[in-house]
Design an enzyme around this catalytic site. Structure first.
Site, PDB file in Angstrom:
ATOM      1  CG  ASP A  79      -0.212  -1.794   7.276  1.00  0.00           C
ATOM      2  OD1 ASP A  79       0.427  -2.872   7.241  1.00  0.00           O
ATOM      3  OD2 ASP A  79       0.021  -0.846   6.509  1.00  0.00           O
TER       4      ASP A  79
ATOM      5  CE  LYS B 164      -0.074   2.841   6.611  1.00  0.00           C
ATOM      6  NZ  LYS B 164      -0.987   1.738   6.214  1.00  0.00           N
TER       7      LYS B 164
ATOM      8  CE  LYS C  25       2.205   1.227   4.146  1.00  0.00           C
ATOM      9  NZ  LYS C  25       1.272   0.061   4.149  1.00  0.00           N
TER      10      LYS C  25
END
Length: 234
Positions: free
Chosen positions: A89, A151, A180
């Site tokens: 990430d 995300k 996400k």
């Protein structure tokens, strides 16, 4: 619905000890979640703790501000992959996105995608600092650069995942790009509401609470209808 496989159990707080990380990995393994998301220095520890469990090892790059040099982000990603990370990430360069320097943002993400050598890359926008137009631009750049997810948040900014942001991000990218939600996903009702809006993965520290609630509802111990959260619930 397999709620557990939508959760990345988050172990990113700076004060966590090695025992905390091991315990978090035990929780992840026992609940059969999608992954743990650990600090870069904990990747090897998590890899060993989760060997044979089917739980993926995730970690972060350029975290939490996204402003390290591209060469450093790429080098960090390569080292994390070598240490056993399955997913990365990465925080995009928030300031450059806000400045309209889309070429920089694209090159920054693309370098990380290349360094990940086929591993899943999730691009953190940190929506609390962005306008809706900037969020859409960031999502589209992430897709163009080869990322697999967009995300919402690191969990360390003033705001986290919101229903409107999930809807906006889902609409901004192609169907094969996943979304996400992270930051404030502390209840099953919140998770289900965001899932209905298009999120497929959730960063959470309240993993046990969420999954216990889901199991109870499956047994009929609680109502199964999730109330829609208001804007301040995240």
């Amino acid at each position: 619905m397999n709620i557990a496989k939508m959760i990345d159990h988050s172990l990113l707080r700076p004060e966590l000890t090695t025992d905390d990380i091991r315990r978090g990995c035990e929780i992840a393994a026992s609940r059969r979640v999608a992954s743990v998301c650990v600090r870069p220095s904990d990747v090897g520890l998590a890899r060993a703790a989760l060997s044979g469990t089917g739980v993926l090892v995730g970690t972060v790059a350029g975290f939490p501000h996204g402003d390290t040099r591209t060469t450093i982000k790429a080098a960090e990603t390569r080292e994390l992959v070598d240490a056993g990370a399955d997913e990365v990430d990465v925080v995009l360069h928030i300031g450059r996105l806000r400045s309209g320097d889309t070429a920089y943002v694209y090159d920054d993400i693309a370098a990380v995608v290349a360094a990940a050598q086929g591993r899943v890359v999730k691009v953190i926008l940190e929506n609390a600092y962005l306008t809706d137009e900037q969020k859409v631009t960031g999502c589209r750049i992430a897709e163009q650069a080869g990322a697999h997810f967009v995300k919402t948040s690191t969990g360390f900014a003033p705001g986290g995942a919101t229903l409107t942001d999930i809807q906006l991000m889902r609409a901004a990218v192609s169907p094969h790009i996943q979304v996400k939600a992270a930051g404030g996903v502390r209840s099953l009702d919140t998770l289900l509401t965001l899932q209905e809006a298009g999120a497929t993965r959730f960063g959470a520290t309240a993993t046990e609470t969420i999954l216990d609630d889901f199991a109870a509802r499956e047994r009929g111990d609680h109502p199964t209808t999730a109330a829609a959260p208001s804007a301040g619930d995240y």
